[in-house]
Design a protein around this motif. Structure first.
Motif, mmCIF file in Angstrom:
data_model
loop_
_atom_site.group_PDB
_atom_site.id
_atom_site.type_symbol
_atom_site.label_atom_id
_atom_site.label_comp_id
_atom_site.label_asym_id
_atom_site.label_seq_id
_atom_site.Cartn_x
_atom_site.Cartn_y
_atom_site.Cartn_z
ATOM 1 N N ARG A 190 -0.875 11.422 -0.620
ATOM 2 C CA ARG A 190 -1.199 12.711 -0.665
ATOM 3 C C ARG A 190 -0.489 13.321 -1.874
ATOM 4 O O ARG A 190 -1.337 14.189 -2.786
ATOM 5 C CB ARG A 190 -0.338 13.439 0.542
ATOM 6 N N VAL A 191 0.796 13.041 -2.403
ATOM 7 C CA VAL A 191 1.339 13.438 -3.553
ATOM 8 C C VAL A 191 0.391 12.930 -4.892
ATOM 9 O O VAL A 191 0.228 13.839 -5.550
ATOM 10 C CB VAL A 191 2.717 12.792 -3.549
ATOM 11 N N PRO A 224 0.843 -1.078 -0.063
ATOM 12 C CA PRO A 224 -0.106 0.120 -0.007
ATOM 13 C C PRO A 224 0.966 1.305 -0.120
ATOM 14 O O PRO A 224 2.085 1.387 0.384
ATOM 15 C CB PRO A 224 -0.856 -0.055 1.191
ATOM 16 N N LEU A 225 0.336 2.233 -0.547
ATOM 17 C CA LEU A 225 1.012 3.702 -0.544
ATOM 18 C C LEU A 225 1.271 4.235 0.868
ATOM 19 O O LEU A 225 0.342 3.940 1.812
ATOM 20 C CB LEU A 225 0.488 4.657 -1.214
ATOM 21 N N THR A 226 2.320 4.753 1.073
ATOM 22 C CA THR A 226 2.288 5.552 2.722
ATOM 23 C C THR A 226 1.479 6.731 2.507
ATOM 24 O O THR A 226 0.910 7.201 1.467
ATOM 25 C CB THR A 226 3.725 5.986 2.871
ATOM 26 N N ILE A 228 -3.653 13.531 -9.192
ATOM 27 C CA ILE A 228 -4.925 13.326 -9.957
ATOM 28 C C ILE A 228 -5.991 14.483 -9.651
ATOM 29 O O ILE A 228 -6.955 14.601 -10.677
ATOM 30 C CB ILE A 228 -5.524 12.036 -9.458
ATOM 31 N N ALA A 229 -6.082 14.830 -8.496
ATOM 32 C CA ALA A 229 -7.201 15.854 -8.407
ATOM 33 C C ALA A 229 -6.948 17.038 -9.215
ATOM 34 O O ALA A 229 -7.876 17.954 -9.383
ATOM 35 C CB ALA A 229 -6.992 16.607 -6.660
ATOM 36 N N LYS A 230 -5.923 17.565 -9.931
ATOM 37 C CA LYS A 230 -5.676 18.461 -10.760
ATOM 38 C C LYS A 230 -6.401 18.303 -11.975
ATOM 39 O O LYS A 230 -7.014 19.303 -12.763
ATOM 40 C CB LYS A 230 -4.164 18.698 -11.202
ATOM 41 N N HIS A 276 10.618 11.971 -5.786
ATOM 42 C CA HIS A 276 9.338 11.532 -4.862
ATOM 43 C C HIS A 276 8.288 12.362 -5.637
ATOM 44 O O HIS A 276 7.477 12.710 -4.609
ATOM 45 C CB HIS A 276 9.512 11.638 -3.547
ATOM 46 N N LYS A 277 8.222 12.701 -6.856
ATOM 47 C CA LYS A 277 7.081 13.572 -7.527
ATOM 48 C C LYS A 277 6.412 12.286 -8.241
ATOM 49 O O LYS A 277 7.077 11.295 -8.792
ATOM 50 C CB LYS A 277 7.800 14.527 -8.242
ATOM 51 N N PHE A 278 5.086 12.809 -8.427
ATOM 52 C CA PHE A 278 4.347 11.678 -9.112
ATOM 53 C C PHE A 278 4.005 12.019 -10.620
ATOM 54 O O PHE A 278 3.950 13.254 -10.785
ATOM 55 C CB PHE A 278 2.829 11.583 -8.447
ATOM 56 N N ARG A 279 4.299 11.093 -11.580
ATOM 57 C CA ARG A 279 4.225 11.576 -12.916
ATOM 58 C C ARG A 279 2.998 10.561 -13.393
ATOM 59 O O ARG A 279 3.170 9.261 -13.403
ATOM 60 C CB ARG A 279 5.482 11.402 -13.568
#
Length: 180
Positions: free
Chosen positions: A10-11, A3-5, A16-18, A77-80
């Motif tokens: 949050r990141v 699972p994601l931390t 995705i919320a953008k 640690h940025k999400f793409r």
């Protein structure tokens, strides 16, 4: 596969919320079952809990992929987001851009959308807002970031960039060896 931390979640959810805003909840609680996000080799997969339970029998080093790859975490640690997430983001997109048939090929080759190729844009789209790019026939082609707001698009010159390219369905062909 883990699972994601909290920080990773949050990141990823901010990214995705953008594109889909508060519709994010609709991705997790779907009528056809509960879905979740799991991390495997720095890639985030969107998978049903039913499928996740079945995959528990496979060891982590033998598992290549499970579900749909939504994106990956970079070394910083940025999400793409990957183009594979388009089918799940497009139905819930708050802000959309439709491009003319002549500009479709340019976008699918990885270029930004110019004002001359812009067909329609959702009202009240702000600058730097995540948008899903559609053809004039309402086929999702990819996603990007609005370089100009809706009001600015009306008075800008035809060669100005209105949408920054982020991902398109042409990546399936251009980067097929790296997509999982």
């Amino acid at each position: 596969m883990r699972p994601l931390t909290e920080e990773e979640t949050r990141v990823m959810f901010e990214k995705i919320a953008k594109y889909i805003g508060e519709n994010l909840q609709l991705l997790v609680d779907r009528p056809d079952g509960t879905y979740c996000f799991r991390l495997h080799n720095d890639r985030v997969y969107y998978v049903s809990e039913k499928m996740l339970k079945l995959s528990a029998n496979i060891s982590g080093d033998k598992l290549v992929s499970l579900g749909t790859c939504f994106g990956k975490f970079t070394k910083t640690h940025k999400f793409r987001l990957h183009i594979t997430a388009l089918d799940y983001l497009a139905p819930y997109a708050k802000y959309k851009v439709w491009i003319k048939p002549g500009a479709e090929q340019s976008f699918l080759y990885g270029n930004h959308v110019l004002k001359s190729g812009l067909g329609r844009i959702t009202e009240n789209t702000s600058q730097y807002q995540g948008v899903v790019v559609y053809s004039m026939a309402d086929i999702p082609l990819g996603f990007g970031v609005a370089a100009k707001s809706t009001q600015d698009c009306r008075k800008v010159d035809p060669m100005a960039i209105v949408v920054f390219h982020q991902a398109d369905v042409g990546e399936y062909i251009r980067h097929e060896e790296t997509l999982t």
